[in-house]
Design a protein around this motif. Structure first.
Motif, PDB file in Angstrom:
ATOM      1  N   ALA A  96     -27.196   3.125  -4.972  1.00  0.00           N
ATOM      2  CA  ALA A  96     -27.855   1.866  -4.611  1.00  0.00           C
ATOM      3  C   ALA A  96     -27.542   0.773  -5.638  1.00  0.00           C
ATOM      4  CB  ALA A  96     -29.361   2.079  -4.507  1.00  0.00           C
ATOM      5  N   SER A  97     -27.503   1.143  -6.919  1.00  0.00           N
ATOM      6  CA  SER A  97     -27.210   0.173  -7.982  1.00  0.00           C
ATOM      7  C   SER A  97     -25.784  -0.363  -7.870  1.00  0.00           C
ATOM      8  CB  SER A  97     -27.413   0.827  -9.353  1.00  0.00           C
ATOM      9  OG  SER A  97     -28.746   1.230  -9.534  1.00  0.00           O
ATOM     10  N   LEU A 100     -23.997  -0.664  -5.168  1.00  0.00           N
ATOM     11  CA  LEU A 100     -23.948  -1.588  -4.032  1.00  0.00           C
ATOM     12  C   LEU A 100     -24.617  -2.915  -4.390  1.00  0.00           C
ATOM     13  CD1 LEU A 100     -24.757   0.882  -1.115  1.00  0.00           C
ATOM     14  CD2 LEU A 100     -22.560  -0.247  -1.568  1.00  0.00           C
ATOM     15  N   PHE A 101     -25.722  -2.849  -5.099  1.00  0.00           N
ATOM     16  CA  PHE A 101     -26.430  -4.059  -5.514  1.00  0.00           C
ATOM     17  C   PHE A 101     -25.541  -4.920  -6.406  1.00  0.00           C
ATOM     18  CE2 PHE A 101     -29.131  -6.245  -8.639  1.00  0.00           C
ATOM     19  CZ  PHE A 101     -29.901  -7.026  -7.786  1.00  0.00           C
ATOM     20  N   ILE A 102     -24.900  -4.290  -7.390  1.00  0.00           N
ATOM     21  CA  ILE A 102     -24.015  -5.017  -8.303  1.00  0.00           C
ATOM     22  C   ILE A 102     -22.848  -5.635  -7.542  1.00  0.00           C
ATOM     23  CG2 ILE A 102     -22.354  -4.731 -10.199  1.00  0.00           C
ATOM     24  CD1 ILE A 102     -24.275  -2.597 -11.330  1.00  0.00           C
ATOM     25  N   PHE A 142     -22.625  -6.738  -4.499  1.00  0.00           N
ATOM     26  CA  PHE A 142     -22.968  -7.941  -3.732  1.00  0.00           C
ATOM     27  C   PHE A 142     -23.541  -9.045  -4.609  1.00  0.00           C
ATOM     28  CE2 PHE A 142     -22.630  -4.787  -0.381  1.00  0.00           C
ATOM     29  CZ  PHE A 142     -21.952  -5.508   0.601  1.00  0.00           C
ATOM     30  N   MET A 143     -24.119  -8.696  -5.751  1.00  0.00           N
ATOM     31  CA  MET A 143     -24.640  -9.709  -6.667  1.00  0.00           C
ATOM     32  C   MET A 143     -23.514 -10.449  -7.369  1.00  0.00           C
ATOM     33  SD  MET A 143     -27.889 -10.186  -6.725  1.00  0.00           S
ATOM     34  CE  MET A 143     -28.119 -10.951  -8.334  1.00  0.00           C
ATOM     35  N   GLU A 144     -22.412  -9.746  -7.628  1.00  0.00           N
ATOM     36  CA  GLU A 144     -21.300 -10.374  -8.341  1.00  0.00           C
ATOM     37  C   GLU A 144     -20.541 -11.366  -7.464  1.00  0.00           C
ATOM     38  OE1 GLU A 144     -20.266 -10.377 -11.612  1.00  0.00           O
ATOM     39  OE2 GLU A 144     -22.274  -9.524 -11.735  1.00  0.00           O
ATOM     40  N   GLY A 158     -18.282  -8.333  -1.922  1.00  0.00           N
ATOM     41  CA  GLY A 158     -18.920  -7.041  -2.134  1.00  0.00           C
ATOM     42  C   GLY A 158     -18.569  -6.002  -1.094  1.00  0.00           C
ATOM     43  N   SER A 195     -16.081  -4.507  -8.452  1.00  0.00           N
ATOM     44  CA  SER A 195     -17.152  -5.493  -8.349  1.00  0.00           C
ATOM     45  C   SER A 195     -16.881  -6.709  -9.227  1.00  0.00           C
ATOM     46  CB  SER A 195     -18.494  -4.867  -8.739  1.00  0.00           C
ATOM     47  OG  SER A 195     -18.866  -3.872  -7.826  1.00  0.00           O
TER      48      SER A 195
END
Length: 304
Positions: A213-214, A216-218, A220-222, A226, A277
């Motif tokens: 999960a982390s 994937l979060f990173i 899309f946040m970058e 993503g 990422s």
């Protein structure tokens, strides 16, 4: 006989695992933005990062190889009972020679890092000390042991980022990902000989899911497209989850060992996901190329 001895000494360093350590460095290098500069059209700027990448890659080879060799040194008596085929208890490598080799490798790893900058050197020194601490004492501690090993991998990722030391305050938290992941692997591996460690397996599964999960979060946040990172993360999940779930179901030492082996090798995919990422999928792909190399070496040399 000479060829057999060479293989035994190499076995002490876990060659397949060393490839995963190189992937840590390359991922950190990508996170710092140095990989993008290296691949940029400005060859003058890019060339300035070639030598640091080489030095840091050599550094982690020394640190990891020496660290796992010390593991066999401190485990020699136990291995004589549980794993007599290993190089030291089998008599293929003298314990004194293994100590010298491990010491030299770690020293060379630290010296190589100092060729880049002071921060790199001090991080490498910390990683080397943490590795020996784990081998001598940490592995016997129920709680600190997995964290100790995780800190070694976190430091290795930060070692790659340290190529641009000014960025360490911005990205130090990324070290929590390999810290958690390797802590989970270490926790799971404690059932590799005797099995029956269901609680550790369940805990490992929870940590694995949180890490996926982390990632994937990173991604899309970058904001670096993503969705291009999703294939890397899916491959990572495919490599680590099925073996662990099977090990949970049967709790057999052999299956736990296979789960640990898959998780260690998959560090390359985790690193490729992070690199993709921050620097684009093509950089992640460059790291992913290390995967078949590590898998091939894993067929020749034991991973755990």
């Amino acid at each position: 006989m000479a060829a057999i001895n060479i293989k035994a000494y190499l076995q002490l360093t876990r060659p397949a695992n060393i490839i995963t350590a190189i992937a840590d460095i390359w991922a950190g290098f990508a996170v710092s933005g140095a990989a993008a500069l290296l691949l940029s059209q400005n060859t003058e700027i890019g060339n300035a990062y070639v030598l640091p990448l080489i030095w840091l890659s050599l550094s982690t080879i020394g640190l990891y190889g020496g660290g796992v060799a010390f593991n066999d040194v401190f485990d020699a008596k136990l291995d004589a009972i549980e794993r007599p085929e290993r190089p030291i208890p089998s008599g293929k490598v003298k314990k004194s020679n293994a100590i010298w080799m491990a010491t030299l490798l770690i020293a060379l790893g630290v010296l190589a890092a100092f060729q880049v900058n002071l921060w790199s050197g001090f991080i490498a020194l910390a990683v080397g000390l943490l590795a020996v601490l784990y081998d001598a004492w940490g592995k016997h501690q129920a709680i600190f042991g997995p964290i100790n090993m995780g800190l070694c991998r976190a430091g290795n990722l930060l070692l790659g980022i340290s190529v641009i030391p000014e960025l360490l305050p911005d990205f130090w938290a990324l070290g929590l990902i390999p810290l958690a992941y390797v802590s989970a692997i270490t926790m799971i591996s404690r059932g590799e000989v005797h099995g029956k460690n269901k609680n550790a397996l369940i805990g490992g599964l929870v940590i694995y899911i949180l890490i996926i999960a982390s990632l994937l979060f990173i991604a899309f946040m970058e904001g670096n497209a993503g969705w291009m990172v999703i294939p890397f993360v899916c491959l990572f999940a495919y490599m680590i989850l099925p073996p662990l779930i099977k090990a949970m179901r049967l709790q057999q030492p052999q299956l736990i060992g296979k789960s640990v082996k898959a998780a260690v090798i998959s560090l390359i995919i985790l690193n490729a996901s992070l690199a993709a990422s921050f620097s684009g999928w093509w950089v992640g792909l460059c790291i992913l190329i290390l995967l078949p190399i590590s898998l091939r070496l894993a067929k020749i040399f034991a991973v755990t």
